[in-house]
Design a protein around this motif. Structure first.
Motif, PDB file in Angstrom:
ATOM      1  N   LEU A  62      17.581  41.031  48.648  1.00 32.87           N
ATOM      2  CA  LEU A  62      18.554  41.637  49.223  1.00 32.87           C
ATOM      3  C   LEU A  62      20.038  41.356  48.670  1.00 32.87           C
ATOM      4  CD1 LEU A  62      19.320  43.335  51.600  1.00 32.87           C
ATOM      5  CD2 LEU A  62      19.185  41.474  53.002  1.00 32.87           C
ATOM      6  N   ASP A  63      20.006  40.047  48.334  1.00 32.18           N
ATOM      7  CA  ASP A  63      21.374  39.989  47.699  1.00 32.18           C
ATOM      8  C   ASP A  63      21.619  40.421  46.433  1.00 32.18           C
ATOM      9  OD1 ASP A  63      22.005  37.768  49.749  1.00 32.18           O
ATOM     10  OD2 ASP A  63      21.386  36.136  48.413  1.00 32.18           O
ATOM     11  N   ARG A  64      20.500  40.511  45.664  1.00 31.11           N
ATOM     12  CA  ARG A  64      20.791  41.369  44.329  1.00 31.11           C
ATOM     13  C   ARG A  64      20.769  42.792  44.598  1.00 31.11           C
ATOM     14  NH1 ARG A  64      16.207  38.026  42.533  1.00 31.11           N
ATOM     15  NH2 ARG A  64      14.767  39.786  43.296  1.00 31.11           N
ATOM     16  N   TYR A  65      20.372  43.460  45.523  1.00 28.69           N
ATOM     17  CA  TYR A  65      20.556  44.619  45.841  1.00 28.69           C
ATOM     18  C   TYR A  65      22.019  44.953  46.408  1.00 28.69           C
ATOM     19  CZ  TYR A  65      19.268  49.621  47.641  1.00 28.69           C
ATOM     20  OH  TYR A  65      19.441  50.935  48.115  1.00 28.69           O
ATOM     21  N   THR A  66      22.594  44.055  47.280  1.00 30.92           N
ATOM     22  CA  THR A  66      23.773  44.147  47.508  1.00 30.92           C
ATOM     23  C   THR A  66      24.875  44.091  46.501  1.00 30.92           C
ATOM     24  OG1 THR A  66      23.246  43.121  49.851  1.00 30.92           O
ATOM     25  CG2 THR A  66      25.686  43.260  49.233  1.00 30.92           C
ATOM     26  N   ILE A  67      24.467  43.141  45.461  1.00 30.14           N
ATOM     27  CA  ILE A  67      25.217  43.077  44.391  1.00 30.14           C
ATOM     28  C   ILE A  67      25.504  44.414  43.454  1.00 30.14           C
ATOM     29  CG2 ILE A  67      25.526  41.707  42.154  1.00 30.14           C
ATOM     30  CD1 ILE A  67      24.622  39.280  43.841  1.00 30.14           C
ATOM     31  N   GLU A  68      24.340  44.952  43.421  1.00 30.38           N
ATOM     32  CA  GLU A  68      24.007  45.982  42.353  1.00 30.38           C
ATOM     33  C   GLU A  68      24.544  47.405  43.053  1.00 30.38           C
ATOM     34  OE1 GLU A  68      19.984  46.350  41.360  1.00 30.38           O
ATOM     35  OE2 GLU A  68      20.358  44.213  40.459  1.00 30.38           O
ATOM     36  N   HIS A  69      24.506  47.556  44.363  1.00 34.43           N
ATOM     37  CA  HIS A  69      24.603  48.699  44.834  1.00 34.43           C
ATOM     38  C   HIS A  69      25.867  48.782  45.879  1.00 34.43           C
ATOM     39  CE1 HIS A  69      20.279  48.944  43.946  1.00 34.43           C
ATOM     40  NE2 HIS A  69      20.657  50.536  44.058  1.00 34.43           N
ATOM     41  N   GLU A  70      26.562  47.881  46.175  1.00 36.21           N
ATOM     42  CA  GLU A  70      27.923  47.874  46.891  1.00 36.21           C
ATOM     43  C   GLU A  70      28.950  48.631  46.086  1.00 36.21           C
ATOM     44  OE1 GLU A  70      30.810  45.265  49.299  1.00 36.21           O
ATOM     45  OE2 GLU A  70      28.860  44.694  49.454  1.00 36.21           O
ATOM     46  N   PRO A  71      29.160  48.277  44.871  1.00 36.83           N
ATOM     47  CA  PRO A  71      28.785  47.032  43.992  1.00 36.83           C
ATOM     48  C   PRO A  71      29.713  45.893  44.253  1.00 36.83           C
ATOM     49  CG  PRO A  71      29.890  48.353  42.605  1.00 36.83           C
ATOM     50  CD  PRO A  71      29.654  49.116  43.890  1.00 36.83           C
ATOM     51  N   ILE A  72      29.237  44.633  44.277  1.00 36.71           N
ATOM     52  CA  ILE A  72      30.225  43.422  44.437  1.00 36.71           C
ATOM     53  C   ILE A  72      29.838  42.363  43.431  1.00 36.71           C
ATOM     54  CG2 ILE A  72      28.790  42.708  46.449  1.00 36.71           C
ATOM     55  CD1 ILE A  72      31.390  41.472  47.690  1.00 36.71           C
ATOM     56  N   PRO A  73      30.571  41.687  42.915  1.00 33.37           N
ATOM     57  CA  PRO A  73      30.374  40.525  42.015  1.00 33.37           C
ATOM     58  C   PRO A  73      29.769  39.222  42.946  1.00 33.37           C
ATOM     59  CG  PRO A  73      32.535  41.421  41.380  1.00 33.37           C
ATOM     60  CD  PRO A  73      32.243  41.982  42.701  1.00 33.37           C
ATOM     61  N   SER A  74      28.753  38.742  42.369  1.00 31.90           N
ATOM     62  CA  SER A  74      28.107  37.828  43.125  1.00 31.90           C
ATOM     63  C   SER A  74      28.917  36.623  43.565  1.00 31.90           C
ATOM     64  CB  SER A  74      26.959  37.127  42.157  1.00 31.90           C
ATOM     65  OG  SER A  74      27.292  36.605  41.095  1.00 31.90           O
ATOM     66  N   ILE A  75      30.031  36.237  42.814  1.00 29.28           N
ATOM     67  CA  ILE A  75      30.995  35.153  43.317  1.00 29.28           C
ATOM     68  C   ILE A  75      31.662  35.751  44.410  1.00 29.28           C
ATOM     69  CG2 ILE A  75      32.673  36.050  41.564  1.00 29.28           C
ATOM     70  CD1 ILE A  75      31.759  32.424  42.725  1.00 29.28           C
ATOM     71  N   ASP A  76      32.153  37.144  44.510  1.00 23.42           N
ATOM     72  CA  ASP A  76      32.796  37.630  45.582  1.00 23.42           C
ATOM     73  C   ASP A  76      31.960  37.683  46.945  1.00 23.42           C
ATOM     74  OD1 ASP A  76      34.792  37.842  43.915  1.00 23.42           O
ATOM     75  OD2 ASP A  76      34.625  40.038  43.619  1.00 23.42           O
ATOM     76  N   LEU A  77      30.545  38.010  46.665  1.00 21.84           N
ATOM     77  CA  LEU A  77      29.487  37.987  47.695  1.00 21.84           C
ATOM     78  C   LEU A  77      29.524  36.618  48.344  1.00 21.84           C
ATOM     79  CD1 LEU A  77      27.709  39.416  49.674  1.00 21.84           C
ATOM     80  CD2 LEU A  77      25.815  38.868  48.006  1.00 21.84           C
ATOM     81  N   MET A  78      29.511  35.481  47.502  1.00 22.60           N
ATOM     82  CA  MET A  78      29.661  34.191  48.033  1.00 22.60           C
ATOM     83  C   MET A  78      30.891  33.859  48.764  1.00 22.60           C
ATOM     84  SD  MET A  78      28.983  30.693  45.891  1.00 22.60           S
ATOM     85  CE  MET A  78      27.336  30.769  45.587  1.00 22.60           C
ATOM     86  N   GLU A  79      31.910  34.414  48.268  1.00 29.15           N
ATOM     87  CA  GLU A  79      33.254  34.225  48.977  1.00 29.15           C
ATOM     88  C   GLU A  79      33.292  34.869  50.198  1.00 29.15           C
ATOM     89  OE1 GLU A  79      37.189  32.517  48.728  1.00 29.15           O
ATOM     90  OE2 GLU A  79      35.444  32.140  47.632  1.00 29.15           O
ATOM     91  N   ARG A  80      32.758  35.937  50.460  1.00 32.04           N
ATOM     92  CA  ARG A  80      32.595  36.574  51.536  1.00 32.04           C
ATOM     93  C   ARG A  80      31.845  35.672  52.607  1.00 32.04           C
ATOM     94  NH1 ARG A  80      29.422  42.118  51.805  1.00 32.04           N
ATOM     95  NH2 ARG A  80      31.308  42.879  50.492  1.00 32.04           N
TER      96      ARG A  80
END
Length: 504
Positions: free
Chosen positions: A12-30
């Motif tokens: 689900l993390d990967r899907y969010t990163i690919e489809h939002e899209p959002i860099p993984s480091i920014d998702l971690m910051e969120r």
């Protein structure tokens, strides 16, 4: 709400990163910002903070939290454990950001020897050692660190999952090597392990934080486990025809109450009536005549040939649903007619209490049960049927397999009652409270589900709605009466309010 496995959480993390899209480091910051908000809501910046971060993404979250807390005036000391000399990419980035911020009180990267800080009352420990990806018990230095943290008087907040606890199966875990959190801040969804009673000692107060993972991804991912939500249950309610008469509202049969256990029959019958069925017939021994006629005048009584026990299976052609077991007794004279009754009943069927105990004493009979039967055991009743389980995960796994094998429904009662469906899916019920741990509570549930079946609800809906209403009535009763003094009759008494709440 879906409950995902640790592998699905990564997906689900990967899907969010690919489809939002959002860099993984920014998702971690969120995620870190949501976690930090929750921490600052509970602890002021006068509280010294010690952050223990592991080398993975859970550690990356912890390092980001340390930076964000320090920016808000918290005195933060950080210990990053990098024993293997390898950090995940996101953890390494957050290490760099933290050390460049210059606001941190102290930062130590542990690569070999570790001199632990003094942990005292009035301090806050942020546990970011290991998260949902852990797949084996902690050992060595990390196990020692966990024990050291647990032995302190500091408060502990765990990120996502208390370190050492696995998200699903902890049957063979080493429980001494799991963090005992005061607060667990979990991300997006509950973890399966959080629903088991033996794990509550590790979780403390639980908060689920929304970090806006992809809703599309959540909907696409299939989950074996879900938690009921009120809107889902509300949509199951059938509307009552304003021109309905009792003949259209179902006729339920309850086979219950050996002599001396008439109370179980009374509770099941009252619950059945309060759940809206048109008519209830109670098959019971002759000696229960007077008490039942006085206690439940609305019910029709049908008497067994025996004075004190259930001894003869009855015809069920005139009934829309049958509930059997409350207060039935476990006499061998009752056992044979019980299996005959279960085999010959063609309408929807609920088996509870002594019906389950008799089946546990004759386990070969389980293979003779009709499809779509509903079994409603508590943990001990289930263990008698399927053998001892080391923990709740093992018991739940057995219950899932039993439901699949029988092509029936197994309602494993508890704080989060698990409704195991024939297709292998499990639905957890969030309603209910500790005050419902009282004699007769299960008899009330049997009456409710039997009524819903008789009224025409499909079997899965009757199970789900019945369990939810049962718990909701208990919650409404506890709110007014308190948990300590709650009795089974109170659940029946508050059942109308539970229906009313769902309809409103």
């Amino acid at each position: 709400m879906k409950i995902f496995t640790s592998a699905q959480i990564k997906e689900l993390d990967r899907y969010t990163i690919e489809h939002e899209p959002i860099p993984s480091i920014d998702l971690m910051e969120r995620a870190a910002k949501a976690l930090t908000r929750a921490i600052t809501d509970m602890w002021s910046n006068s509280v010294p903070v010690i952050v223990f971060a592991g080398p993975g993404n859970n550690g990356g979250d912890a390092l980001a939290i340390a930076r964000l807390l320090s920016e808000q005036g918290y005195q933060v000391s950080v210990y990053l454990f990098n024993i293997s000399g390898h950090l995940t990419e996101e953890c390494a980035v957050n290490k760099k950001r933290l050390t460049e911020s210059k606001r941190i009180k102290s930062f130590v990267e542990v690569t070999q020897e570790f001199d632990p800080p003094v942990l005292e009352k009035g301090m806050l420990v942020v546990d970011g050692l290991f998260g949902s990806g852990l797949n084996k018990p902690l050992a060595g230095g990390f196990a020692s660190l966990v024990k050291y943290i647990n032995a302190s008087h500091a408060e502990i907040v765990s990120i996502d999952v208390p370190s050492g606890l696995m998200t699903e199966d902890n049957t063979y875990n080493i429980r001494a090597n799991i963090i005992h959190a005061d607060v667990t801040l979990t991300l997006q969804h509950l973890k399966l392990a959080f629903l088991f009673p033996e794990n509550q000692q590790f979780i403390g107060q639980l908060k689920v934080l929304d970090i806006r993972l992809s809703q599309e991804g959540i909907e696409k991912l299939e989950a074996n486990y879900t938690v009921l939500e009120e809107a889902q249950v509300r949509n199951m309610l059938l509307k009552r025809d304003p021109f309905a008469h009792k003949g259209q509202m179902g006729h339920a049969l309850l086979i219950a109450g050996s002599y001396g256990m008439a109370g179980a029959a009374i509770l099941a019958t009252r619950a059945c009536l309060r759940a809206g069925v048109g008519k209830v017939t109670v098959h019971t021994p002759k000696k229960n005549r007077e008490i039942l006629q006085m206690a439940v005048p609305e019910a029709v009584l049908q008497f067994d040939p025996e004075e004190t026990i259930f001894s003869e299976a009855v015809e069920t052609e005139d009934f829309n649903a049958v509930g059997i077991g409350p207060g039935l007794g476990q006499s061998e004279t009752t056992a044979v007619p019980l299996i005959a009754q279960l085999r010959r009943t063609t309408c929807p069927l609920v088996a509870d209490a002594d019906a389950l105990n008799i089946l546990a004493n004759h386990r070969a009979w389980l293979q003779q049960l009709p499809k779509n039967i509903i079994l409603t055991p508590h943990a001990k009743e289930f263990d008698r049927m399927e053998g001892h389980s080391a923990d709740s995960y093992e018991r739940l796994t057995k219950a899932r397999h039993l439901a699949e094998r029988l092509q029936g429904f197994v309602i494993l009662k508890g704080r989060y009652t698990a409704i195991c469906l024939p297709d292998g899916h499990v639905v957890f019920n969030p309603t209910g409270n500790a005050g419902m741990a009282t004699a007769g509570s299960g008899d009330v549930l049997t009456g409710i589900i039997t009524a819903l079946l008789a009224r025409g609800y499909k079997t899965p809906d009757a199970c789900i709605l019945g369990v939810y209403l049962h718990g909701l009535a208990g919650d409404l009763a506890a709110r007014e009466l308190g948990e300590e003094s709650l009795i089974a009759e109170d659940i029946v008494r508050f059942l109308p309010r539970a229906f009313k709440r769902l309809k409103e």
